[in-house]
Design an enzyme around this catalytic site. Sequence first.
Site, PDB file in Angstrom:
ATOM      1  N   ILE A  81      -2.643  -1.797  10.714  1.00 30.00           N
ATOM      2  CA  ILE A  81      -1.180  -1.845  10.842  1.00 30.00           C
ATOM      3  C   ILE A  81      -0.901  -2.728  12.055  1.00 30.00           C
ATOM      4  CG2 ILE A  81       0.944  -0.515  11.017  1.00 30.00           C
ATOM      5  CD1 ILE A  81      -0.664  -0.046   8.458  1.00 30.00           C
ATOM      6  N   GLU A 113     -11.918   0.614  -3.749  1.00 31.37           N
ATOM      7  CA  GLU A 113     -12.378   0.168  -2.433  1.00 31.37           C
ATOM      8  C   GLU A 113     -13.030   1.304  -1.660  1.00 31.37           C
ATOM      9  OE1 GLU A 113     -10.408  -1.957   1.544  1.00 31.37           O
ATOM     10  OE2 GLU A 113      -9.275  -1.821  -0.335  1.00 31.37           O
ATOM     11  N   LYS A 165     -11.452  -8.071   7.454  1.00 35.48           N
ATOM     12  CA  LYS A 165     -10.361  -7.805   8.392  1.00 35.48           C
ATOM     13  C   LYS A 165     -10.745  -8.399   9.743  1.00 35.48           C
ATOM     14  CE  LYS A 165      -8.841  -3.514   6.182  1.00 35.48           C
ATOM     15  NZ  LYS A 165      -8.828  -2.040   6.260  1.00 35.48           N
ATOM     16  N   ASP A 223      -4.064  -8.213   1.429  1.00 35.36           N
ATOM     17  CA  ASP A 223      -3.430  -6.913   1.657  1.00 35.36           C
ATOM     18  C   ASP A 223      -2.843  -6.975   3.066  1.00 35.36           C
ATOM     19  OD1 ASP A 223      -2.689  -4.215   1.599  1.00 35.36           O
ATOM     20  OD2 ASP A 223      -4.655  -3.560   2.317  1.00 35.36           O
ATOM     21  N   THR A 238       0.820  -1.206   0.000  1.00 40.12           N
ATOM     22  CA  THR A 238       0.000   0.000   0.000  1.00 40.12           C
ATOM     23  C   THR A 238       0.855   1.257   0.000  1.00 40.12           C
ATOM     24  OG1 THR A 238      -1.716  -1.174   1.236  1.00 40.12           O
ATOM     25  CG2 THR A 238      -1.839   1.235   1.191  1.00 40.12           C
ATOM     26  N   ASP A 292      -7.917   2.676  -2.949  1.00 38.92           N
ATOM     27  CA  ASP A 292      -8.657   2.673  -1.684  1.00 38.92           C
ATOM     28  C   ASP A 292      -8.969   4.106  -1.271  1.00 38.92           C
ATOM     29  OD1 ASP A 292      -9.835   2.120   0.710  1.00 38.92           O
ATOM     30  OD2 ASP A 292      -8.109   1.119   1.602  1.00 38.92           O
ATOM     31  N   ASP A 350       0.423  -6.213   3.968  1.00 41.65           N
ATOM     32  CA  ASP A 350       1.748  -5.637   3.751  1.00 41.65           C
ATOM     33  C   ASP A 350       2.379  -5.027   4.995  1.00 41.65           C
ATOM     34  OD1 ASP A 350      -0.218  -3.718   3.797  1.00 41.65           O
ATOM     35  OD2 ASP A 350       0.561  -2.557   2.132  1.00 41.65           O
ATOM     36  N   ASP A 396     -15.229  -2.248   2.328  1.00 42.94           N
ATOM     37  CA  ASP A 396     -14.410  -2.515   3.509  1.00 42.94           C
ATOM     38  C   ASP A 396     -15.149  -2.059   4.761  1.00 42.94           C
ATOM     39  OD1 ASP A 396     -12.518  -2.717   5.518  1.00 42.94           O
ATOM     40  OD2 ASP A 396     -11.066  -1.363   4.607  1.00 42.94           O
ATOM     41  N   LYS A 445      -1.528  -1.148  -3.972  1.00 47.01           N
ATOM     42  CA  LYS A 445      -2.733  -0.524  -3.442  1.00 47.01           C
ATOM     43  C   LYS A 445      -2.421   0.947  -3.204  1.00 47.01           C
ATOM     44  CE  LYS A 445      -6.357  -1.258   0.004  1.00 47.01           C
ATOM     45  NZ  LYS A 445      -6.785  -2.042   1.185  1.00 47.01           N
ATOM     46  N   LYS A 455      -3.676   4.619  -1.763  1.00 44.32           N
ATOM     47  CA  LYS A 455      -4.603   5.378  -0.930  1.00 44.32           C
ATOM     48  C   LYS A 455      -4.866   6.741  -1.573  1.00 44.32           C
ATOM     49  CE  LYS A 455      -5.013   2.597   2.723  1.00 44.32           C
ATOM     50  NZ  LYS A 455      -6.307   2.084   3.233  1.00 44.32           N
TER      51      LYS A 455
END
Length: 350
Positions: free
Chosen positions: A302, A223, A272, A325, A139, A195, A327, A248, A164, A166
């Site tokens: 995170i 997203e 998630k 995702d 991302t 996203d 990362d 999401d 990805k 943002k």
Amino acid sequence: MTDQLVIKNFQTAVIDEPLKRPFITHLHKVTAIHAVQVKLILTNGLTGTGAATPNEKVTGDTMSSLKETMDSVIGPQLVGKSLNHLEELMATLANVIRYNEPAKAAFDMAVYDLLSQITKLPFPALFGGAKDTMQTDYTISIGSQEQMVTEARELVAAGFTALKIKIGNNPVAEDVATVAEIARTVGPKIPLRLDVNQGWNYKQARRALTMLEERNLNIAFVEQPLAADQIAEMARLRMQTTIPIMLDESVFLPADALRVIRADAADYVNIKLMKCGGLFQAAKINDLCATAGIGCMVGCMIESQVGLAAGLAFALGHQNVKFIDLDSCFMAKDSAMTLISNDGPKLMLN
């Protein structure tokens, strides 16, 4: 005979790991991995581990509220429960307190860690064992166009095959120009996952999607373009674009997934563990989506490696999980990985 799978005790500990660089989205700025780790101890001596990461903007918790909830509310209610009665255990976990899904997720992960040890099955096999490895994207957080393009170039040079991006903080035309420049820089073979984190209203989203379509870029999906509660608007937007829509923040729990499915509002759903309360509820969401023909991505906050490893196990277990995702395993300043191995963007469990 004494039940050896009863939860005898639990322990929690705080984890803080600084990031290599700040991570910026439309919703917030993150400078470190913050987590509360939990260990569940069974009567037979086995110990299972889980971890929770708070997010004030998404899940509505902080480190202090998270640890207090785990120590004083959830943990004491699970002591004395048996893994031999998993449905009862998970019902207690789901209903012991409203919201607080990250705290629930930590205990849920610890239970599944124990189940893996008890059954002597690899973690992904508990969910179906569909795959041995998956490739994560990386991302690119919000910054100047120059910063974002430079990072994209470096990531592709490092071997990442999907990015990805943002967006959502800047005017639509500026965001689209940044995406187009990233696409030009990395080439048409690199899919871009955009996203917005609820950053657009309907008019802005319609304009942005039209502009992106006109440029014929390799966009895998956009997203959460609209606010989480705008399900009807999301369905209408989806009918007016050829670019797939992933949701999401609109989907925390299985009931949310069902609402989205009934509205025909998504092509994909981002699961998630911190949003849904763990693996038990994630499986319900994935099953609903699979039945409706909606693919899933497993994403993360995170998070610490414990949380990421649980998410990866879930993704590897399910054929319907099309993307990951995960990362943040690369984002810690001390990025030595013990639970996850990687070959470039390809992730596998140790």
